[in-house]
Design an enzyme around this catalytic site. Structure first.
Site, PDB file in Angstrom:
ATOM      1  N   GLU A  47      -9.344  -9.436   4.152  1.00 44.74           N
ATOM      2  CA  GLU A  47      -9.683  -8.058   3.775  1.00 44.74           C
ATOM      3  C   GLU A  47     -11.032  -7.997   3.065  1.00 44.74           C
ATOM      4  OE1 GLU A  47      -7.905  -4.153   1.382  1.00 44.74           O
ATOM      5  OE2 GLU A  47      -6.654  -5.930   1.687  1.00 44.74           O
ATOM      6  N   GLU A  57      -0.344 -12.530  -1.247  1.00 43.27           N
ATOM      7  CA  GLU A  57      -1.775 -12.646  -1.490  1.00 43.27           C
ATOM      8  C   GLU A  57      -2.102 -13.944  -2.213  1.00 43.27           C
ATOM      9  OE1 GLU A  57      -2.419  -7.804  -2.049  1.00 43.27           O
ATOM     10  OE2 GLU A  57      -3.118  -9.185  -3.601  1.00 43.27           O
ATOM     11  N   SER A  64       0.828  -1.206   0.000  1.00 43.50           N
ATOM     12  CA  SER A  64       0.000   0.000   0.000  1.00 43.50           C
ATOM     13  C   SER A  64       0.859   1.251   0.000  1.00 43.50           C
ATOM     14  CB  SER A  64      -0.927   0.008   1.221  1.00 43.50           C
ATOM     15  OG  SER A  64      -0.205  -0.253   2.418  1.00 43.50           O
ATOM     16  N   ASP A  85       5.394  -7.022   2.656  1.00 44.72           N
ATOM     17  CA  ASP A  85       4.649  -7.571   1.525  1.00 44.72           C
ATOM     18  C   ASP A  85       5.565  -7.962   0.372  1.00 44.72           C
ATOM     19  OD1 ASP A  85       1.961  -7.680   2.183  1.00 44.72           O
ATOM     20  OD2 ASP A  85       1.541  -5.636   1.545  1.00 44.72           O
TER      21      ASP A  85
END
Length: 281
Positions: A198, A131, A61, A99
């Site tokens: 999420e 992810e 992000s 990440d």
């Protein structure tokens, strides 16, 4: 110097220890909520670490919050490493997770492991996050087999924003809920130490939290998860935009703008710097 009752209280106070991977499992077992915030630099990392935040996530992000991108997709490994190094260097107690950005692990276990190893060697982080569910289970297994802790990420996965049709809540409907829970179990089986959920329905997040032995950390997934994470700029009110699931715990953006306005006014008016802020022979 502490005396009397203060000395007794100081002696009885538990000494704060570095938060490690096994503390995640302990928190789930004990029903203690896990706190996580994003961080991208040493200054904010030190503030959040001092505040007692358990886990600092150096999220991709950073692309949206710090680099001005509209998605996380342009973020590279080279973007992430300096930020992760800064956060890990400033955090004395928090568990630092970084990440794996888009394009750095999807090709397969070998690519994923190479990226994770580079992060561990060059940043000082304690874990990585990626992810996906069943499709990336081989990558998670390869990384964990190398001794690197992995946090999973399911539900709305920002790196797949285009495939998901934008910012859409995941897990709605029986089939979607079953698929998400199957992904969660696959991530756990592959060796992940926790999983971020999420933008899922409250019901599917609660179900995943119930069936998993590893902790779930929610962001827009309701209160039943084992912990919560927010992007720190959303949490602190740094921008005008706020997602529905993020509460603004402060209005730092307004305070910072006002401070800058006051500074500019004093410089233009000739009142700063004054004698107090100047040097003489």
């Amino acid at each position: 110097m502490a005396t009397g009752d203060n000395a007794v209280q100081a002696a009885d106070a538990p000494r704060r220890r570095r938060y490690r991977v096994h503390h995640l499992a302990q928190a789930k077992e004990q029903g203690s909520k896990i706190t996580m915030l994003t961080a991208y630099d040493a200054v904010t990392a030190a503030v959040f670490d001092a505040a007692g935040i358990d886990v600092l996530l150096v999220g991709d992000s950073i692309g949206n919050t710090m680099h001005g991108h509209t998605t996380t997709l342009p973020v590279t490994v080279d973007d992430m490493i300096p930020a992760a190094r800064a956060v890990a260097g400033a955090a004395r107690y928090a568990l630092v997770v970084v990440d794996l950005p888009f394009g750095s692990y999807e090709a397969g276990p070998e690519q994923a492991l190479a990226t994770a190893v580079r992060f561990m060697k060059e940043t000082g982080a304690a874990a990585v996050k990626l992810e996906g569910g069943r499709s990336v289970a081989p990558q998670i297994r390869a990384i964990t087999d190398a001794g690197i802790p992995v946090v999973g990420h399911l539900g709305f996965t920002p790196q797949s924003e285009h495939a998901l049709g934008g910012h859409r809540v995941q897990g709605r409907g029986e089939d979607a809920a079953e698929a998400l829970c199957a992904d969660a179990l696959a991530v756990q089986e592959a060796g992940a130490v926790a999983v971020v959920l999420e933008m899922t329905t409250v019901e599917v997040a609660a179900r995943a939290t119930e069936i998993l032995q590893i902790p779930t950390i929610g962001i827009g997934a309701g209160p039943a998860t084992d912990g919560q994470v927010l992007v720190w700029t959303d949490m602190a009110g740094m921008t005008e935009w706020t997602p529905r699931f993020a509460r603004r715990f402060a209005e730092l953006g307004t305070a910072l703008r006002e401070a800058a306005e006051d500074y500019a006014a004093e410089v233009r008016g000739g009142t700063f710097p004054d004698a107090v802020h100047s040097f003489e022979r």
